[in-house]
Design a protein around this motif. Structure first.
Motif, mmCIF file in Angstrom:
data_model
loop_
_atom_site.group_PDB
_atom_site.id
_atom_site.type_symbol
_atom_site.label_atom_id
_atom_site.label_comp_id
_atom_site.label_asym_id
_atom_site.label_seq_id
_atom_site.Cartn_x
_atom_site.Cartn_y
_atom_site.Cartn_z
ATOM 1 N N UNK A 281 27.657 66.486 63.064
ATOM 2 C CA UNK A 281 26.239 66.197 62.867
ATOM 3 C C UNK A 281 25.557 67.352 62.152
ATOM 4 N N UNK A 282 24.740 67.024 61.132
ATOM 5 C CA UNK A 282 23.955 67.988 60.355
ATOM 6 C C UNK A 282 24.805 68.971 59.538
ATOM 7 N N UNK A 283 26.074 68.675 59.353
ATOM 8 C CA UNK A 283 26.931 69.520 58.523
ATOM 9 C C UNK A 283 26.622 69.279 57.048
ATOM 10 N N UNK A 284 26.655 70.348 56.249
ATOM 11 C CA UNK A 284 26.441 70.231 54.809
ATOM 12 C C UNK A 284 27.721 69.715 54.166
ATOM 13 N N UNK A 285 27.647 68.585 53.473
ATOM 14 C CA UNK A 285 28.841 67.998 52.865
ATOM 15 C C UNK A 285 28.773 67.985 51.336
ATOM 16 N N UNK A 286 27.634 68.361 50.791
ATOM 17 C CA UNK A 286 27.501 68.412 49.342
ATOM 18 C C UNK A 286 26.165 69.005 48.953
ATOM 19 N N UNK A 287 25.989 69.230 47.635
ATOM 20 C CA UNK A 287 24.737 69.805 47.147
ATOM 21 C C UNK A 287 24.284 69.072 45.892
#
Length: 412
Positions: A70-76
């Motif tokens: 949960x709430x992990x950064x997976x892209x930008x």
């Protein structure tokens, strides 16, 4: 230039992680705000992650198949001016092409110089042994013929080793191609993996037994036939069989509270509410959304909610909150043609009711044979908590209500 993070949505407490299923955009592609950019699957539902802004997908930090929290950064996403980005990329590609060309010219020049400085005997040995040109950068001018022959031998051994390795690789590839003629290997979805885990957990951690009975569905069929048209005109939905079963189950749970309970270590926890899980088939597997406080719902409200679950399930849009909870489960294998089946308990619940198809069969009634629309029903239960007396009594109670629905009015 501003970078915006693509985050995994908040997951409920009962869901610890999720799997990245599919990226709908590639790095460098333009994205618009609210575009579905990536699909994430939990063990319960599929979640669509939308783009938080307009821009260009700059980074994918978690590839398809990766487990995320949960709430992990997976892209930008890069919000920098799109035209500028395109120009910048073009200049970068031009520069890279120029550098690659320059590097290639250096390598070719080095190769030519190396070959020119080899002695005639070295060139002759290279020609005889058919040494690959890529190995020449390791060979320098050597006056000692013996040492040079050692180098040649070493290079030959490497080539032979590579040939054997390639042969083994080719054999493995041939074997895989042969298998593909008879097999089609696909990865299990996260939902299917979770279903498998829960079913195995239920089998291994409950003392599950199943008791059966049969119901004469003629009274319900006649009731639907008599009031079905008026019901649809008033409520805007057809009346089915499931709502009758839900009401019958609630009455049975009131009469047999042990079935509306669960085991917590050495304690028995009795529910005060009546939340019924309804098994719904989806393209990705079976899910069990919950009818909350169903004892306070009318038949029309139950039918509308079940229809809503069915539509959302088919579209993979069931909300996680709709899957949490549930004191008891009803599943209907009859819609697929099941005549009789043994349903598996949905933990931590302690019982599940299985419906089956309605089939006309000869039945003895008051000493006479009649052809009636009959349905086999099954109750699977955890014998650690529920005894045979309660399980059979509950199923008979459900049967009696379905065969005479007015029993609900007088609470018997």
């Amino acid at each position: 230039m501003k970078k915006i993070n693509i985050l995994v949505p908040d997951l409920p407490e009962s869901v610890s992680d999720a799997t990245v299923v599919k990226w709908h955009k590639k790095i460098g592609e333009r994205v618009n705000c609210n575009d579905n950019i990536v699909d994430i699957e939990t063990d319960k539902v599929m979640l669509e992650v939308s783009s938080p802004c307009d821009g260009i997908l700059k980074n994918i930090l978690e590839e398809e198949g990766k487990i995320v929290k949960s709430q992990q950064i997976i892209g930008k996403i890069d919000q920098f001016n799109i035209i500028h980005n395109i120009k910048e990329d073009n200049l970068l590609n031009t520069k890279k092409n120029y550098e690659n060309k320059e590097e290639k010219e250096k390598i070719e020049s080095s190769f030519q110089n190396s070959e020119q400085h080899l002695t005639p005997s070295a060139r002759r040995l290279i020609k005889i042994n058919n040494i690959n040109k890529s190995s020449l950068n390791k060979i320098i001018e050597i006056d000692d013929q013996i040492n040079f022959k050692k180098i040649i031998k070493t290079e030959e051994e490497k080539i032979n080793k590579n040939l054997l390795s390639n042969h083994d690789l080719d054999s493995h590839e041939d074997k895989e191609k042969e298998n593909k003629r008879f097999e089609n290997r696909v990865k299990m979805t996260r939902l299917r993996q979770r279903i498998a885990e829960r079913l195995l957990d239920s089998k291994n951690n409950t003392a599950m037994l199943t008791t059966f009975n049969e119901v004469n569905m003629q009274p319900i069929i006649l009731l639907r036939k008599k009031y079905g048209e008026d019901f649809e005109k008033k409520h805007g939905i057809r009346i089915g069989f499931m709502s009758f079963f839900v009401k019958a189950v609630v009455q049975g749970l009131k009469n047999f509270p042990e079935i509306n309970a669960y085991i917590d270590k050495t304690d028995i926890v009795f529910y005060k509410n009546f939340d019924i899980s309804i098994a719904v088939s989806t393209p990705k597997g079976l899910i069990t959304p919950v009818l909350k406080n169903v004892d306070q719902m009318s038949l029309s409200e139950i039918e509308k909610k079940i229809k809503e679950f069915s539509i959302k399930g088919f579209q993979n849009k069931i909300n996680i909150k709709e899957l949490i909870g549930g004191n008891f489960t009803i599943t209907n294998g009859g819609i697929f043609g099941s005549l009789i089946s043994t349903p598996i308990i949905n933990p931590p619940q302690t019982a599940i009711l299985g419906m089956n198809m309605i089939q006309e069969r000869p039945v003895v009634v008051n000493g006479k044979i009649k052809i009636l629309p009959m349905m086999y029903i099954a109750l699977s239960y955890d014998h650690r908590l529920i005894d045979g007396k309660e399980s059979i009594g509950f199923l008979v109670n459900v049967k009696n209500i379905l065969e005479d629905f007015t029993r609900i009015l007088i609470d018997v």
